[in-house]
Design an enzyme around this catalytic site. Structure first.
Site, short mmCIF file in Angstrom:
data_model
loop_
_atom_site.label_atom_id
_atom_site.label_comp_id
_atom_site.label_asym_id
_atom_site.label_seq_id
_atom_site.Cartn_x
_atom_site.Cartn_y
_atom_site.Cartn_z
N ASN A 13 8.46 14.35 21.01
CA ASN A 13 8.30 14.05 19.58
C ASN A 13 9.30 14.82 18.73
O ASN A 13 9.84 14.30 17.76
CB ASN A 13 6.87 14.34 19.12
CG ASN A 13 5.92 13.23 19.49
OD1 ASN A 13 5.95 12.15 18.90
ND2 ASN A 13 5.08 13.46 20.50
N MET A 90 -0.29 23.33 21.21
CA MET A 90 -1.60 23.40 21.85
C MET A 90 -2.44 24.61 21.42
O MET A 90 -3.19 25.16 22.21
CB MET A 90 -1.44 23.38 23.38
CG MET A 90 -0.72 22.14 23.90
SD MET A 90 -1.50 20.60 23.39
CE MET A 90 -2.88 20.56 24.53
N HIS A 109 -1.74 12.93 17.36
CA HIS A 109 -2.76 13.01 18.41
C HIS A 109 -2.83 11.67 19.15
O HIS A 109 -2.86 10.60 18.50
CB HIS A 109 -4.13 13.32 17.77
CG HIS A 109 -5.21 13.43 18.79
ND1 HIS A 109 -5.41 14.55 19.55
CD2 HIS A 109 -6.13 12.52 19.20
CE1 HIS A 109 -6.42 14.35 20.38
NE2 HIS A 109 -6.88 13.12 20.18
N ASP A 145 -8.77 18.26 15.38
CA ASP A 145 -8.29 16.87 15.28
C ASP A 145 -9.13 16.04 14.31
O ASP A 145 -9.27 14.82 14.49
CB ASP A 145 -8.29 16.20 16.68
CG ASP A 145 -7.36 16.91 17.65
OD1 ASP A 145 -6.32 17.42 17.21
OD2 ASP A 145 -7.68 16.96 18.85
#
Ligand code: GRF
Length: 208
Positions: A13, A90, A109, A145
């Site tokens: 990414n 993470m 995500h 999240d």
């Protein structure tokens, strides 16, 4: 908008964001710093190979999360970082970090949140038997999240999918979506009302 990208691993990414910036597809955003919590992250190599400022702050070397996060914050300040993109980072950022850093923080995500938060989203979605999964780019808040959703893209689950094959298609969707979201944020092309976020310009894909 001066952006820091937080990473922990592979860095695909990050690479997409770098490519988007080079192609003038990142709006008013510039990647001004890459921060990894893992010294062996391939993302660090990618950052340095592209001439970006990159630093490693290994969380294991700190005796508390606050001390680790204070070090993160100290790295941001001299570069006047205005926004953070978590791209495979993470670690969970604490309320202390979120209260101290005033700019937007977004995360990508690999599931359609609120389904399947956590570190094994693709595996969990497959095990549950969903027929559609995808990617969510969301603002980061104190939940895992669970922050306000900015954009999502759907990915069909095929009968023969393995965790690897589904993860690869979801990753391709992330690579398309994340730079679009960063560009929109950098231009201020969004409205945020409580949990609802509306992209007001640009073209954030909803289905890929
Ligand atoms: C992505 O799938 C992201 O959604 C998740 O971790 C993965 C990071 O991949 N949080 P990469 O390091 O950007 O290749």
């Amino acid at each position: 908008m001066r952006v820091a990208v937080f990473v922990s691993g592979r860095g695909s990414n990050l690479l997409r964001l770098i490519e988007a910036q080079r192609a003038n597809e990142l709006g008013a955003a510039t990647i001004d710093l890459v921060v990894s919590n893992r010294p062996d992250a391939a993302a660090l190599t990618i950052a340095r190979a592209h001439g970006l400022a990159a630093t490693c702050i290994p969380h294991r070397e700190f005796t508390s999360r606050t001390l680790f996060e204070n070090e993160l914050l100290s790295a941001l300040e001299p570069r006047r970082i205005e926004a953070i993109v978590l791209a495979g980072f993470m670690r969970v950022l604490s309320p202390h970090f979120l209260a101290t850093f005033s700019g937007p923080i977004v995360n990508t995500h690999p599931s359609l949140l609120p389904a399947f938060p956590g570190a094994h989203a693709v595996r969990d979605a497959l095990a549950y038997g969903v027929k559609v999964s995808g990617v969510t780019v969301h603002f980061v808040d104190e939940s895992l999240d669970g922050g306000p959703i900015i954009a999502q893209a759907c990915v069909d689950v095929a009968e023969h999918d393995t965790e690897e094959s589904l993860a690869a298609r979801i990753l391709a969707a992330e690579h398309a979506l994340l730079p679009q979201v960063v560009a929109s944020l950098s231009r201020g092309d969004y409205l945020r009302e409580g949990r609802r976020v509306v992209i007001t310009e640009g073209k954030c894909a909803t289905t890929i």
